[in-house]
Scaffold this active site. Structure first.
Site, mmCIF file in Angstrom:
data_model
loop_
_atom_site.group_PDB
_atom_site.id
_atom_site.type_symbol
_atom_site.label_atom_id
_atom_site.label_comp_id
_atom_site.label_asym_id
_atom_site.label_seq_id
_atom_site.Cartn_x
_atom_site.Cartn_y
_atom_site.Cartn_z
ATOM 1 N N CYS A 155 0.826 -1.212 0.000
ATOM 2 C CA CYS A 155 0.000 0.000 0.000
ATOM 3 C C CYS A 155 0.862 1.264 0.000
ATOM 4 C CB CYS A 155 -0.959 -0.024 1.187
ATOM 5 S SG CYS A 155 -0.198 -0.521 2.750
HETATM 6 N N1 LIG Z 1 -4.478 -4.143 4.756
HETATM 7 C C1 LIG Z 1 -3.929 -3.417 3.777
HETATM 8 O O1 LIG Z 1 -4.123 -2.188 3.679
HETATM 9 C C2 LIG Z 1 -3.056 -4.076 2.749
HETATM 10 C C3 LIG Z 1 -2.589 -3.330 1.659
HETATM 11 C C4 LIG Z 1 -1.774 -3.933 0.701
HETATM 12 C C5 LIG Z 1 -1.431 -5.264 0.848
HETATM 13 N N2 LIG Z 1 -1.874 -5.970 1.925
HETATM 14 C C6 LIG Z 1 -1.471 -7.363 2.038
HETATM 15 O O2 LIG Z 1 -2.604 -8.164 1.707
HETATM 16 C C7 LIG Z 1 -2.556 -9.369 2.482
HETATM 17 C C8 LIG Z 1 -3.864 -9.486 3.264
HETATM 18 O O3 LIG Z 1 -3.971 -8.346 4.115
HETATM 19 P P1 LIG Z 1 -5.197 -8.104 5.065
HETATM 20 O O4 LIG Z 1 -5.030 -6.738 5.603
HETATM 21 O O5 LIG Z 1 -6.459 -8.471 4.381
HETATM 22 O O6 LIG Z 1 -4.897 -9.195 6.222
HETATM 23 P P2 LIG Z 1 -5.899 -9.803 7.295
HETATM 24 O O7 LIG Z 1 -7.027 -8.850 7.529
HETATM 25 O O8 LIG Z 1 -5.061 -10.207 8.449
HETATM 26 O O9 LIG Z 1 -6.498 -11.098 6.573
HETATM 27 C C9 LIG Z 1 -5.712 -12.226 6.283
HETATM 28 C C10 LIG Z 1 -6.599 -13.317 5.742
HETATM 29 O O10 LIG Z 1 -5.797 -14.486 5.502
HETATM 30 C C11 LIG Z 1 -6.381 -15.613 6.177
HETATM 31 N N3 LIG Z 1 -5.325 -16.545 6.561
HETATM 32 C C12 LIG Z 1 -4.301 -16.335 7.408
HETATM 33 N N4 LIG Z 1 -3.506 -17.430 7.461
HETATM 34 C C13 LIG Z 1 -4.069 -18.351 6.620
HETATM 35 C C14 LIG Z 1 -3.740 -19.669 6.236
HETATM 36 N N5 LIG Z 1 -2.658 -20.275 6.726
HETATM 37 N N6 LIG Z 1 -4.529 -20.303 5.342
HETATM 38 C C15 LIG Z 1 -5.632 -19.687 4.857
HETATM 39 N N7 LIG Z 1 -6.007 -18.427 5.161
HETATM 40 C C16 LIG Z 1 -5.233 -17.792 6.051
HETATM 41 C C17 LIG Z 1 -7.089 -15.002 7.365
HETATM 42 O O11 LIG Z 1 -8.050 -15.912 7.834
HETATM 43 P P3 LIG Z 1 -8.553 -15.754 9.368
HETATM 44 O O12 LIG Z 1 -9.223 -14.421 9.451
HETATM 45 O O13 LIG Z 1 -9.500 -16.887 9.534
HETATM 46 O O14 LIG Z 1 -7.310 -15.864 10.216
HETATM 47 C C18 LIG Z 1 -7.697 -13.774 6.691
HETATM 48 O O15 LIG Z 1 -8.818 -14.157 5.903
HETATM 49 C C19 LIG Z 1 -1.338 -9.259 3.392
HETATM 50 O O16 LIG Z 1 -0.264 -9.942 2.828
HETATM 51 C C20 LIG Z 1 -1.062 -7.772 3.430
HETATM 52 O O17 LIG Z 1 0.291 -7.459 3.691
HETATM 53 C C21 LIG Z 1 -2.696 -5.414 2.865
#
Ligand SMILES: NC(=O)c1ccc[n+]([C@@H]2O[C@H](COP(=O)([O-])OP(=O)(O)OC[C@H]3O[C@@H](n4cnc5c(N)ncnc54)[C@H](OP(=O)(O)O)[C@@H]3O)[C@@H](O)[C@H]2O)c1
Length: 344
Positions: A155
């Site tokens: 981001c």
């Molecule tokens: N947030 C941002 O602004 C942003 C921006 C750019 C990129 N990103 C990247 O995008 C990715 C997701 O970010 P996010 O903010 O959406 O994270 P998040 O809210 O923590 O969500 C992570 C998701 O992955 C699932 N998960 C975790 N471990 C898993 C596993 N071993 N097998 C299957 N599912 C699993 C979680 O399930 P549970 O909820 O059941 O644990 C949840 O659905 C990350 O790599 C992050 O760095 C995020």
């Protein structure tokens, strides 16, 4: 139906996270997409519209524990997973001929050494790294069009690089003295419990964090280095805002020779003429987070300071959309040869 208006079967892994929810909101109304599978780290199937009541009436689907069979029916897979988890899924998916858009950092570096150094983990698929295309659509859309694996950008790098690229690639600013002072909302850290991210710790507060060591630093250096054609080492100062979403980046640049605001304006305009998600503001107007929240836009404004000689660029994005899920769907559109704005 012709192949020109085929419906793409899409799976989402990590559907219960913040970017997963934003992907769902976009994909349920995307005219060329059928959602065939939702998975996350759940113990048993959960109705996604119960998990996220905002989806009530838009979708009626179960989110299941991740099993390879659940992804078999998909033509394309979004991975909205934490870093180090995505790379466990990608090799099999690519081998099975799926198009993959990974929102994590796992495929953003062509070199497993940089990944080890900054993410503290051994890469499980170093042979797969060269296949990945960095998904900053406005910069790499030609490569994205023929890619099978997209490394969707971080981001902070999205907001910063879009504000710097036009003047850096034209040689208008010095690559050696780039300072990026950026502020994010709390959803940037994902949907997990963490003491420093609790409401009372963040509310009515404002702090810098991870100075010098933030993981997005090498990603900015890598991509800006490619754009400049020479080594770039940015000074990056991330801050946490008491807001849910948005990133405002204030970028300090040293012009290579004296430049006026009209030259900079023309450069930005010509670089982004075709880009529907870039919103340029003519000086003295500057972008604000409320103007991009809930959109896939990157708003860009700037001022040239006649007293210091510096060029100051300000960009604003929604971290969950242009910084993540929105850009991921924009990339899907670019990969499929659809208009980049399809589904927005
Ligand atoms: N947030 C941002 O602004 C942003 C921006 C750019 C990129 N990103 C990247 O995008 C990715 C997701 O970010 P996010 O903010 O959406 O994270 P998040 O809210 O923590 O969500 C992570 C998701 O992955 C699932 N998960 C975790 N471990 C898993 C596993 N071993 N097998 C299957 N599912 C699993 C979680 O399930 P549970 O909820 O059941 O644990 C949840 O659905 C990350 O790599 C992050 O760095 C995020």
């Amino acid at each position: 139906m012709t192949t020109d208006d085929k419906i793409l079967r899409v799976a989402l892994v990590g559907a219960t996270g913040y970017t997963g929810l934003e992907l769902l909101k976009l994909l349920v109304r995307h005219p060329r997409v059928e959602l065939v599978s939702l998975t996350a780290k759940v113990d048993k199937p959960v109705c996604i519209q119960r998990e996220f009541p905002v989806l009530e009436g838009l979708i009626d689907m179960e989110c299941r524990p991740p099993e390879p069979a659940a992804l078999a029916a998909a033509d394309a897979v979004f991975l909205a997973l934490p870093h180090t988890v995505s790379m466990k899924f990608v090799p099999e998916l690519v081998k099975a001929g799926k198009k993959v858009i990974d929102l994590s950092a796992d495929y953003r570096f062509p070199d497993a050494g940089a990944y080890r150094e900054w993410y503290g983990a051994e890469h499980l698929d170093p042979a797969g790294l060269p296949e990945a295309v960095y998904g900053l659509t406005e910069i790499y859309r030609d490569k994205i069009a023929s890619a099978r694996l997209i490394a969707n950008p971080g981001c902070y790098p999205t907001g910063a690089i879009l504000g710097i690229a036009p003047v850096l690639e034209a040689g208008l600013v010095e690559p050696a003295s780039i300072v990026i002072d950026a502020k994010t909302g709390v959803t940037g850290a994902g949907r997990k419990a963490s003491l420093p991210l609790l409401f009372p710790e963040v509310n009515e507060n404002f702090r810098a964090y991870n100075l010098v060591v933030h993981k997005h630093t090498p990603e900015m250096n890598l991509i800006l280095g490619e754009i400049a054609g020479k080594r770039v080492e940015v000074e990056f100062a991330p801050h946490l805002l008491p807001l849910n979403r948005g990133i405002l980046s204030t970028i300090y640049l040293k012009p290579a020779r004296p430049i006026g605001e009209e030259d900079v304006w023309e450069r930005f305009q010509s670089r982004y003429r075709e880009d529907r998600f870039i919103r340029l503001l003519r000086p003295p107007a500057l972008p604000e987070l409320k103007d991009v929240a809930g959109t896939n836009n990157c708003a860009i404004g700037f001022r040239a300071n006649p007293r210091t000689g510096n060029l100051i660029v300000v960009t604003a994005i929604d971290n969950l959309l242009k910084g993540a899920a929105g850009q991921a769907v924009q990339n899907l559109n670019a990969m499929e040869g659809w208009g980049e704005g399809t589904g927005f």
